[in-house]
Motif scaffolding. Sequence first.
Motif, PDB file in Angstrom:
ATOM      1  N   ALA A 158       0.845  -1.191   0.000  1.00 33.52           N
ATOM      2  CA  ALA A 158       0.000   0.000   0.000  1.00 33.52           C
ATOM      3  C   ALA A 158       0.884   1.245   0.000  1.00 33.52           C
ATOM      4  O   ALA A 158       1.815   1.352   0.802  1.00 33.52           O
ATOM      5  N   VAL A 159       0.567   2.172  -0.876  1.00 30.72           N
ATOM      6  CA  VAL A 159       1.334   3.420  -0.982  1.00 30.72           C
ATOM      7  C   VAL A 159       0.361   4.568  -1.201  1.00 30.72           C
ATOM      8  O   VAL A 159      -0.578   4.454  -1.997  1.00 30.72           O
ATOM      9  N   GLY A 160       0.605   5.660  -0.491  1.00 33.75           N
ATOM     10  CA  GLY A 160      -0.241   6.841  -0.622  1.00 33.75           C
ATOM     11  C   GLY A 160      -1.082   7.033   0.619  1.00 33.75           C
ATOM     12  O   GLY A 160      -2.077   6.347   0.814  1.00 33.75           O
ATOM     13  N   GLY A 161      -0.653   7.935   1.506  1.00 30.99           N
ATOM     14  CA  GLY A 161      -1.381   8.170   2.752  1.00 30.99           C
ATOM     15  C   GLY A 161      -1.066   7.157   3.833  1.00 30.99           C
ATOM     16  O   GLY A 161      -1.839   7.014   4.785  1.00 30.99           O
ATOM     17  N   THR A 162       0.052   6.480   3.717  1.00 32.21           N
ATOM     18  CA  THR A 162       0.453   5.473   4.702  1.00 32.21           C
ATOM     19  C   THR A 162       1.468   6.054   5.679  1.00 32.21           C
ATOM     20  O   THR A 162       2.143   7.035   5.379  1.00 32.21           O
ATOM     21  N   GLY A 163       1.595   5.420   6.839  1.00 31.59           N
ATOM     22  CA  GLY A 163       2.556   5.879   7.829  1.00 31.59           C
ATOM     23  C   GLY A 163       2.532   5.020   9.067  1.00 31.59           C
ATOM     24  O   GLY A 163       1.880   3.960   9.102  1.00 31.59           O
ATOM     25  N   ALA A 164       3.207   5.472  10.109  1.00 29.61           N
ATOM     26  CA  ALA A 164       3.315   4.691  11.346  1.00 29.61           C
ATOM     27  C   ALA A 164       1.955   4.441  11.980  1.00 29.61           C
ATOM     28  O   ALA A 164       1.728   3.402  12.598  1.00 29.61           O
ATOM     29  N   GLY A 177       3.383  -5.182   2.750  1.00 29.55           N
ATOM     30  CA  GLY A 177       4.160  -4.053   3.238  1.00 29.55           C
ATOM     31  C   GLY A 177       3.563  -2.739   2.779  1.00 29.55           C
ATOM     32  O   GLY A 177       2.501  -2.695   2.138  1.00 29.55           O
ATOM     33  N   ILE A 178       4.249  -1.659   3.105  1.00 27.67           N
ATOM     34  CA  ILE A 178       3.797  -0.321   2.713  1.00 27.67           C
ATOM     35  C   ILE A 178       4.980   0.495   2.207  1.00 27.67           C
ATOM     36  O   ILE A 178       6.133   0.250   2.563  1.00 27.67           O
ATOM     37  N   GLY A 179       4.672   1.478   1.386  1.00 25.08           N
ATOM     38  CA  GLY A 179       5.635   2.496   1.010  1.00 25.08           C
ATOM     39  C   GLY A 179       5.227   3.802   1.666  1.00 25.08           C
ATOM     40  O   GLY A 179       4.036   4.129   1.705  1.00 25.08           O
TER      41      GLY A 179
END
Length: 209
Positions: A158-164, A177-179
């Motif tokens: 998932a990428v775009g608006g992702t974070g901790a 995973g995430i970017g």
Amino acid sequence: MTLDDLLADGAPPVCAILRGLRPEEALDMAAGLIEAGIRILEVPFNSPDPLKSIGAMQAEFGDRALIGGGTVLSVEAVDGLHGVGGRIMVTPNTDPQVIARGAQLGLELLPGFMTPSEAFAAIRAGARRIKLFPAARLGAAYVKAIRDVLPGHVGVWAVGGTGADTIGEWLAGGCEGIGVGGALYRPGDNAALVRDRGRALVAAWKAVA
């Protein structure tokens, strides 16, 4: 070093997206992120002189991190990435020619998709992992739904608006995973700040892994 190797070695499934990174700060930024535990580093091609940054980072840290380019939009860009030693190729879209060229050169592939049709086009072109983008617009429930029809061996990131604060949600939804881009690095941020954000991301992953 492959992405499978990194993940098997216990590296967090987090790709740092360093959009806007300048070559003169590339080594310090990479060193800080690797110190934080993040070992997948992407310099998008719409950054200043991205191949110079990627080549320098690969020469210095290629034995301990997977380094490559993002926003790769053409076969020529794939060739350039391979030419400086980049190992991972990330795209925002599904271009079968670009994906197939990356596969031919032995790169780790993470092409972008939004629809099931795009996902299957990327897989047919040679991708073993695909990137939902923009992920936050669709949510983890979308990942759960699309995973029902994807081959089991295909990893979704998932990428775009992702974070901790959302990594647990994405992993629980079926993502491998995430970017992370703006929540980790923005142009002008110093290496110490980005390192600390990287540590917070790794801590968040460990809390839900």
